[in-house]
Structure formats: C-alpha cells, structure tokens
Design an enzyme around this catalytic site. Sequence first.
Site: not given
Ligand code: NDP
Length: 485
Positions: A176, A251, A285, A384
């Site tokens: 996904k 992660e 990250c 972050e």
């Molecule tokens: P999320 O953690 O919400 O999203 C990461 C992934 O999880 C996406 O594919 C998202 O799908 C999916 N997701 C969201 N909600 C659910 C759920 N309830 N169950 C299962 N999967 C889910 O991050 P955000 O995109 O909202 O970003 C928010 C913050 O997260 C950023 O500002 C950053 O601080 C951090 N982040 C950290 C990352 C890293 O590399 N460690 C990567 C991205 C974000 P969808 O996007 O389609 O909702």
Amino acid sequence: MPAHHFIANTRRPASDDRTIPVIDPADGQAFDRIARGSAQDIDQAVRAAQAAMGEHFDGPWALTCARDRGRLLAAWGRAVLEHADELAGIEARDTGKTLRTARNDVLALARYFEYYAGACDKLHGETLPYDVGTLVMTVREPHGVTGHIIPWNYPVQIFGRSVGASLAAGNACVVKPAEDASLSTLYLAEMAARVGFPPGALNVVTGYGAEAGAALSAHPGIRHISFTGSTVTGQRVAEAAARHHCPVVLELGGKSPQIVFDDADLDAALPVIVNAIIQNSGQTCSAGSRLLVHESIHDAFVERVAERFRALRAGPPASDADLGPLVNRTQYERVRAMLDTARREGLTEAARGRILDGAPPDGYYQEAVLLRAVPRDSVLAREEIFGPVLITQAFRDEAHALELANSTDYGLVAGVWTRDGARQLRMARHLRCGQVFINNYGAGGGVELPFGGVKSSGHGREKGFEALLGFTALKTVAIRYGRNA
Ligand code: NDP
C-alpha cells in the site's frame, strides 16, 4: 490510463470505482488519478498473494526456488536501470523531489534488487549439536504474505528495501503506497510482471492510509508487516497487527544529531552536514536535523553553515534548485506551523535560503532555515520537523554532547565529527540509536547497512542481510536416526 490497483498481474479498478486525484507539488494542480482502495480491494490482493504461496506453501511462487527468485530480482534490477530516466521523471512529478534526487533514488532501488538477488541463495539455516543419534537443522522459510506500507518521502527506495528483501526470502507481497506517491509503485509492479514474477507474488493496492492501509494491517492473512512513517501511525499499525499475532518492523521518525567536536575536520564536515538536512527538502527520517557543536567553535562554525544556507534555492524539480517543493499542502503547513512556533518562542533565525524566481505560486516551496542556539526543551529541538530546518546547540564537553544527543524520544542515526579515536569509540558506544556515522553521514545510505531505530524511532531492521533474516520464520527440524548397535 484509468486508475487501478495491480493484483495478480492485472490492472483492476477499485471495487467501488472510487478514485483520488494526484496533485503535482510543484504547482498544486491535479494531473492524474489513482484508485481509492477499500478493505474489499485489500482482501482481493491478500487472496491473490495467498494463492501464489498456496495453503501449504505449495503454490507457484512458494515453489520457485531461491536461484530463480534471484534471477527474477536481477532481471527486475536491470529493467529499472534501463528505465531509470522515465521512473525518475514519474517520481519527481509525483513527490516534488528534484530530478537529481529522484534519479539517485532509482539507482538505489536497482542496487536493492541487485543486492537481494545475490542474497537469495545464500540464505540458509544451520545444523545444531544435540543428542547422539539425532540430526537437528534449522530451515529459513518465508512468513507467507507480507504487507508493506510505504510513505511518500522515498517511495522507490523504501519499496526496494522492503519488497526486494521480502520477495528474496520467498514471501508474496501486498503493498500500500502513500496516496501522495503511488505512481512509481504501480509502474514497478507492472515491470515485475513483465520480467516474469508469477501472478500474486506482488500486488499493489492504492488509496488512503486510514482505509486501505488500516485494512492491510488488520487483515488476518498478512503474516508480517513493514511500515515506514510517523510514530503515531506506526503505533496504530502495530496495534492492528498484534490482534492477529503478526510481527511488525517499524521504521519511524528521527531527530538525528550531528555532533561536531573542536578537533573535527570542519571543511569535510560542512558540506555533509548541510546536505544531510536539505536532502529531499528535509523530508528524510534520518535527516541530520540537530547540529551540536562544541562551545569553543559553535558561533564560528554555525556562521559557516549559515553562509551555505543563504545560498540554497527551493524550486521546481526540473530546475537546478537545491530543494524541491514539499510533498503536499499538509506537510507544507506542518513545517510552517513549526516555524511559527519558533517565532513565538523567540528563537534566533541565523539564515534562510530563498525560493527561485518564477516558481509557481501555488507550489509547496519552503526555504531552508537555520535556527541558532535552540534550548533543549524547545519543541523545535525535540520533535521531527520533516522540512529543511536545522537547529543548532552548543555543548561544553563530551558528556554534555551525549546528554543532548540522547535527550529526545527518538534514536535513529547520529553523526560524530572528531579526530580523537578513543572518543569516536566512546560516542559510538553510548549514543542511543540504530546507526552511528563517524566523520561521515549516510542519511540512511548504503543498501548493505542494517537500518532502523530504538525508542520512538521504531524497532526491527531494514536493509542488508539483517532485513532478509527478518522476512523469514525459522523452523527447527529434529531427525532421530538412532545409533550403531
Ligand atoms: P503517516 O505515518 O500517516 O503515513 C505513512 C504511511 O502510512 C502512508 O502510506 C500512509 O498512507 C499510511 N497510513 C496512514 N494512516 C494509516 C493507518 N491508519 N493504517 C495504516 N497505514 C496508514 O505519515 P504522514 O504522511 O501523515 O506524515 C506525517 C509525519 O510522519 C511527517 O511529517 C513525518 O514527520 C513522519 N513521516 C516519517 C517518515 C519516515 O521516513 N520515517 C515518512 C513519512 C512521514 P497515506 O499517505 O495514503 O495516508
């Protein structure tokens, strides 16, 4: 091309035909649509993957031997390199990253496939000493169907490290991708089918996290989940997975320190430190987002960093900008809100880059910002930001540097800059994180290097052979053959 998932090597629309617009972060305009996946679509994908594995691991993918899995991954890696420009173009348009960064990501993706292609037939168990007359061996088997929830910041790289390792270990995957970055994943799935992966080995369902992502983590047919993203969502995924006893690799984020001692090679450190926070516009990250500098050189070194920051330009991916736009409006507003907090807290802005003239006004451009001498209890020093914002702090001595470095809830990566060998070892020993770089900084680089965090940065390891082991379940087989009379 109508919006679709990719299940059992065929394009399928969402079961209720719903779609989501794809927005170009460079100008805020929609340019495509993806399918809006539901629990029903996830269920179809899981069933396709289960069919590929077979109920007793007797399906076509489960019966594909390690050598042939390696050949398929190698062919996929070659196809990625042949289509590198096209793939980088898709990724840059979808996520806003500069073409240069997108191309690097694609090359890293090909490296993951190469690495795991070569590893497939080196993944083996052991024989163990036990009772006389009994042979005991361990066998590394796949978990079955694995779930992969991919974020938008490094879609192809994170796809490569997690799906590459899982397929190498013999699992079938359901992926996904983030709704803001699904196009490259769909492209890669079709490429996998073309190079010969059998139907069901790799399936992609696009859609929102709260719908398709939540359904994937809750599906009882999923036997292992890899998640990269925020701490809050990671917790939700882990809770859902725990209900069906499914192991999870998380992660999550970081607030990684770069620690500069007064004996460091500052000329070598400077460009690496700047790159580690502006790379991918800070949406990394493992970004080096805290700069800790010995008090005797803090002001002078921070001024050198400030000079670099003033020259940084944000602009469209296809320009020669140093930073692309942020991925979406939400992320843009999140970073702006953090900078508003910095203003309210009265923090000192030491430098700010600029936005290129002619950048579309509706794009999500954020200048690089350097905040000087930020107190350790400030939210800017603890949380972050996920944007091109670097904070600095001065430390008195080694103990103080360690105390500051370990003071956040995160523990992903740390950089240490010093020529003192004993200090290098002491710091590496006491930093609470998953990776330590001495006199260099990988920002997560190196497909061979195990990567992951401690504390709120998550658990489990991606990359390297370590990740491959995580995608297997160990079976112990004890064979009683008796003794000579
Ligand atoms: P999320 O953690 O919400 O999203 C990461 C992934 O999880 C996406 O594919 C998202 O799908 C999916 N997701 C969201 N909600 C659910 C759920 N309830 N169950 C299962 N999967 C889910 O991050 P955000 O995109 O909202 O970003 C928010 C913050 O997260 C950023 O500002 C950053 O601080 C951090 N982040 C950290 C990352 C890293 O590399 N460690 C990567 C991205 C974000 P969808 O996007 O389609 O909702």
